[in-house]
Design an enzyme around this catalytic site. Structure first.
Site, PDB file in Angstrom:
ATOM      1  N   LYS A   3      46.295  -4.991  28.450  1.00  0.00           N
ATOM      2  CA  LYS A   3      44.983  -5.324  29.017  1.00  0.00           C
ATOM      3  C   LYS A   3      45.146  -6.089  30.330  1.00  0.00           C
ATOM      4  O   LYS A   3      44.374  -5.911  31.269  1.00  0.00           O
ATOM      5  CB  LYS A   3      44.208  -6.156  27.995  1.00  0.00           C
ATOM      6  CG  LYS A   3      42.867  -6.698  28.457  1.00  0.00           C
ATOM      7  CD  LYS A   3      42.131  -7.311  27.285  1.00  0.00           C
ATOM      8  CE  LYS A   3      40.980  -8.208  27.735  1.00  0.00           C
ATOM      9  NZ  LYS A   3      41.391  -9.569  28.042  1.00  0.00           N
ATOM     10  N   HIS A   8      43.611  -7.050  11.809  1.00  0.00           N
ATOM     11  CA  HIS A   8      42.835  -6.806  13.019  1.00  0.00           C
ATOM     12  C   HIS A   8      41.767  -5.766  12.707  1.00  0.00           C
ATOM     13  O   HIS A   8      41.985  -4.881  11.883  1.00  0.00           O
ATOM     14  CB  HIS A   8      43.749  -6.298  14.146  1.00  0.00           C
ATOM     15  CG  HIS A   8      44.584  -7.367  14.749  1.00  0.00           C
ATOM     16  ND1 HIS A   8      44.061  -8.341  15.542  1.00  0.00           N
ATOM     17  CD2 HIS A   8      45.905  -7.635  14.660  1.00  0.00           C
ATOM     18  CE1 HIS A   8      45.032  -9.159  15.930  1.00  0.00           C
ATOM     19  NE2 HIS A   8      46.151  -8.753  15.397  1.00  0.00           N
TER      20      HIS A   8
END
Length: 940
Positions: A597, A172
């Protein structure tokens, strides 16, 4: 410059290294930070000029005075100093801004090195201490607690047999440093470590200091910001580097430490060879396709080949070391008949046979040293396994090429077992333990493949592929089908590549297929169908463990539905047959980033806990052995925080001992850049897993934080989560103004210019909250110093609950006793301690619409202040991190260097938003991104 590391006396230096009181033990860290800062100052003057150095000092001192004014309540003075610093940075030319950002970023490089070295220093001090104390989270400490709770040595060993920790390295985009910079960091870390030796001559002290100055100079002259986005191949190399840097050397030391811990705490003598395999490794680098168009089938093949080549190269060196050292002669000690027979078989397999030139040369070279002869054959087989051949067909090596490659790790283990058994039987057990056991341990851990490579793709692409592949019907039989879409072609080719890998010698190299966005049973079955269409045998057969679909539940809704989905899946007769082939084992992945999120910090934490517990209950109902895969990121907002604390905070009775955890971005360098750090990190995970299994605190009548969840605590967390979720969704997700604020008042759009990772920041080109990945979401709020994903909604929920009669008292009891709640609040506290509302307000000023700016920022500020008050009330502290002075000092040390970079970044963003979108501006902004990331030790 005279040596900055020369002590008044070496006795005083030894006292510092052995110290256990805070002031004395921190003295070496303060000296390293001070000395490295002075060396950097020298380099800045030389390389950038006195003007840059003086401006750095001006901004740094201004930030320090502002922070001091804040701490003492002189808020007007703090605000005045902020405004003065803003004016100063606004007047800076772009090139000077870039140079200043680099200078501050370099301070962080050096501070990080000093802190890393101090961690190693303190670990060594505790290992050599003649006290009864043990390091927090150590295996010795866990075993001691188990023994005190009445757990026998045999029970402790039984618990240990159940543990398997699998760190999974991912690419990532959270590691901003270039590979060349990481290499320079390691060199400087080695020099710092040498400066801790006692004694060191004046000449050597000066030499090491000169080497540090040279490396700092070289680092200054190196581009810290990439000129191009790294390729997946670059990321593969970066991930593999950690094996050479630390992991290969760490494992034998770690297992020896486990043996020593059992000897120390239980007076139990065991061999490393008798320990279970406690660690295995995985990777997503080169296999993770979700949203990354650059991960192709060729990249996946290259990732597998590179991992195998790195491992076999290391094996070859280790075997060569054994050949050099295992000089035992058959004239001095006998060799087992089994080993002799295997050696005769090898001779017969050589070109020319047992009487050929090659066998004769080997017999002459090692006339009586049969072990060396045998290990030369092992070495030759490893070379063949790696695909190496000799150019000189008349040489001994050419004759040895008649020996076939190893087609499985078990073949290699069988050869090593013959050597070990022969040594053990013939008065050479010490040699077996020192020369053979470490190699056996490595082969048991890494096989012939190094790590498993997970393949990951999104469920919606599987669905699209199946629809295209099954579009034929009788009514369309007479028409020419449309070409497959590129996405469908790539999905099918992926499965064909997996099938190809599984036909090779290491079918276990690919054994998990992770399904992003999994929400239904059909999402899992789609992978089974596609795998079989691509020629993959999903069930385990022979040496092939098969291909297990691993559903990744990411959103809050999907986490809540996960138990029902898995129950339906595991009770299907056709899927049950697959489960049986996998030993009734199923892996399920829980997503931390996207759930945060989607639902905010508190709800994400609680729903993952609830899903974790419920999945284990369903697994027991269905007779399934469940292994959870925790998709933790580096920051608090993505599941970060101390790993050992998170492992222990798992639900009681919902952990079987096996766990997979993602290791992402800058976390890799923080944990695996050195043998000592890697050993500590891996030991923490093993010790925490043992603690979570045995739960000695629950057996001790006076024990605390047993992990038991009382009904009233569960009810409280249900209510807290519901309130936090509603508030977060209403105030953040459903408020379009927040997304507009985020796009303008953070440098998320500039993430592209930082060229951090190979994967795009968005799943498509659309600008929407749903399309934005969790990583840039956290990244943007971190850079703008709000850290919103780490705390928003927590204060609202706690303040509402505290209004209930006895509400705050109950929360304080949870804070004292319930590990999950403790972990949550400590992580929120850490995120808030790194935030700065004054600086965040400068980012807010980037919004051209004053009404929108005021509405959003005032809302965020109000919740921050409410959460700050709530955290202090729950923890009983007067200030954040009052109970964690080590972290508090680290943040205080860093802030005067982070703050100026934030001010410079705001000014550069303002100029870019005004139309000055040049290469120089973008490079300078990327420099500030790099520096702030290094300063906060977080990127996203």
């Amino acid at each position: 410059m005279p040596s900055l590391w020369k002590p008044e006396t070496w006795a005083q230096r030894l006292l510092e290294l052995e110290a256990h009181t805070t002031d004395v033990k921190e003295a070496p860290l303060r000296r390293d930070v001070r000395s490295l800062g002075m060396l950097l100052g020298e380099v800045l003057r030389e390389q950038a000029g006195d003007a840059i150095y003086e401006k750095v000092e001006e901004l740094r001192q201004s930030a320090i005075r502002r922070r001091e004014a804040q701490a003492t309540g002189h808020l007007k003075e703090a605000d005045d100093r902020m405004q003065l610093a803003v004016l100063t940075t606004n007047e800076l030319p772009v090139e000077e801004s870039y140079q200043l950002s680099r200078a501050f970023a370099f301070y962080f490089e050096l501070i990080n090195l000093a802190e890393t070295n101090h961690r190693k220093r303190r670990r060594l001090a505790l290992q050599t201490a003649h006290t009864e104390g043990v390091q927090r989270g150590s295996l010795r400490g866990t075993l001691r607690a188990m023994k005190q709770a009445g757990i026998s040595s045999q029970s402790a060993l039984d618990w240990l047999q159940r543990i398997l920790i699998i760190p999974v390295f991912t690419a990532h985009p959270t590691e901003i440093a270039r590979r060349s910079v990481l290499f320079k960091r390691r060199r400087m870390g080695e020099f710092l470590e040498e400066l801790d030796r006692i004694p060191v001559s004046d000449e050597e002290l000066q030499r090491l200091q000169d080497l540090l100055v040279a490396e700092i100079t070289a680092l200054w002259q190196t581009d810290e910001v990439r000129s191009r986005r790294p390729s997946v191949s670059d990321e593969i190399k970066m991930g593999l580097d950690y094996y050479d840097v630390s992991i290969f050397a760490t494992l034998p030391k770690l297992y020896e430490e486990i043996v020593s811990a059992f000897q120390s705490e239980y007076d139990l003598a065991i061999d490393v060879a008798d320990l279970p395999v406690l660690l295995s490794f995985g990777s997503w680098i080169g296999g993770d396709r979700d949203g990354n168009p650059f991960v192709t089938t060729e990249v996946t093949r290259n990732a597998l080949a590179a991992a195998r080549a790195r491992l076999l190269d290391y094996y070859e060196k280790r075997v060569q070391l054994v050949i050099d050292l295992l000089t035992t002669s058959a004239q001095q000690q006998p060799v087992s008949a089994a080993l002799r027979r295997r050696l005769e078989g090898y001779f017969a397999s050589m070109y020319g046979g047992a009487n050929g030139r090659g066998a004769g040369s080997l017999s002459v070279r090692f006339e009586f040293e049969l072990y060396r002869r045998f290990m030369v054959c092992v070495h030759a087989r490893l070379l063949r396994t790696a695909g190496q051949t000799s150019r000189d067909r008349d040489s001994l090596e050419a004759a040895l090429e008649g020996l076939g490659p190893y087609c499985s790790a078990q073949d290699l283990l069988d050869d090593l077992a013959l050597v070990r058994d022969s040594l053990a039987e013939n008065n050479s057990l010490r040699l077996a333990r020192t020369l053979i056991d470490p190699l056996v341990l490595l082969v048991r851990t890494f096989g012939l493949h190094l790590h498993t490579l997970d393949v990951r793709q999104h469920a919606r692409l599987h669905d699209k592929t199946l629809k295209e592949a099954s579009a034929w019907c009788e009514s369309a039989a007479g028409t020419v089908p449309s070409p497959m879409s590129p996405e469908t072609y790539e999905v099918i080719e992926t499965f064909r590549t997996i099938a190809e890998v599984k036909r090779g010698c290491s079918p276990e190299a690919v054994r998990q297929y992770v399904i992003s966005g999994a929400a239904t049973v059909e999402d899992v079955m789609a992978v089974v169908w596609l795998a079989r269409l691509g020629g993959v045998e999903v069930a385990a057969t022979g040496n092939d463990p098969g291909l297990m679909p691993v559903p990744l539940f990411e959103s809050i809704e999907d986490l809540q539905n996960a138990p029902a989905v898995c129950r339906e899946l595991w009770t299907r007769p056709d899927y049950r047959r697959l489960l049986d082939s996998w030993g009734s084992t199923q892996e399920v992945m829980l997503g931390y980033s996207d759930s945060n999120k989607d639902g905010g910090m508190l709800t994400s934490t609680w729903e993952i806990f609830r899903a974790h517990r419920a999945l284990h209950e369903v697994a027991r109902e269905c007779g399934v052995k469940l292994r959870l895969f925790h998709g933790r990121g580096g920051t608090v907002g993505r599941g970060g925080g101390p790993t050992h604390r998170a492992i222990y905070a798992q639900p009681v009775g919902a952990f079987e001992g096996q766990i997979r955890i993602t290791e992402q971005g800058e976390v890799l360098n923080w944990k695996y850049s050195d043998v000592v750090l890697a050993e500590r990190n891996l030991e923490l995970m093993i010790a925490a897993s043992l603690d979570a299994l045995a739960r000695p605190n629950a057996l001790d009548p006076n024990g605390h934080q047993s992990g038991v969840l009382l009904p009233e605590w569960e009810a409280a967390l249900d209510e807290l989560s519901a309130d936090a979720f509603t508030f977060y969704r209403t105030q953040i997700i459903d408020d379009a103004e927040v997304f507009e604020y985020f796009e303008v008042a953070t440098p998320v759009a500039e993430l592209e210019h930082a060229k951090i990772g190979s994967r795009p920041a968005r799943r498509s080109g659309r600008k929407s909250f749903a399309d934005l990945r969790a990583i840039p979401w956290v990244f943007g709020w971190t850079q703008s110093r709000l850290m919103l994903p780490g705390w928003f909604g927590v204060g609202y929920a706690i303040s509402r609950y505290a209004k209930r009669p006895g509400g705050m008292a109950l929360l304080q009891a949870m804070m004292a006793e319930f590990p999950l709640f403790i972990d949550l609040i400590r992580n929120v506290e850490m995120a808030m301690a790194k935030a700065d509302l004054g600086i965040a307000s400068l980012y807010a000023a980037l919004l051209p619409d004053p009404g929108l700016r005021e509405r959003v920022f005032s809302k965020l500020k109000a919740e921050f202040e409410r959460t700050h008050e709530a955290v202090l009330a729950v923890t009983g502290q007067s200030e954040l991190l009052q109970m964690n002075q080590v972290l508090a000092r680290s943040i205080r040390l860093r802030n005067p260097y982070v703050d100026p970079m934030s001010l410079i970044q705001v000014n550069l963003l303002r100029r870019k938003r005004a139309g000055e979108d040049t290469e120089a501006i973008n490079r300078a902004i990327a420099g500030t991104i790099n520096g702030i990331s290094a300063g906060l030790r977080n990127t996203g």
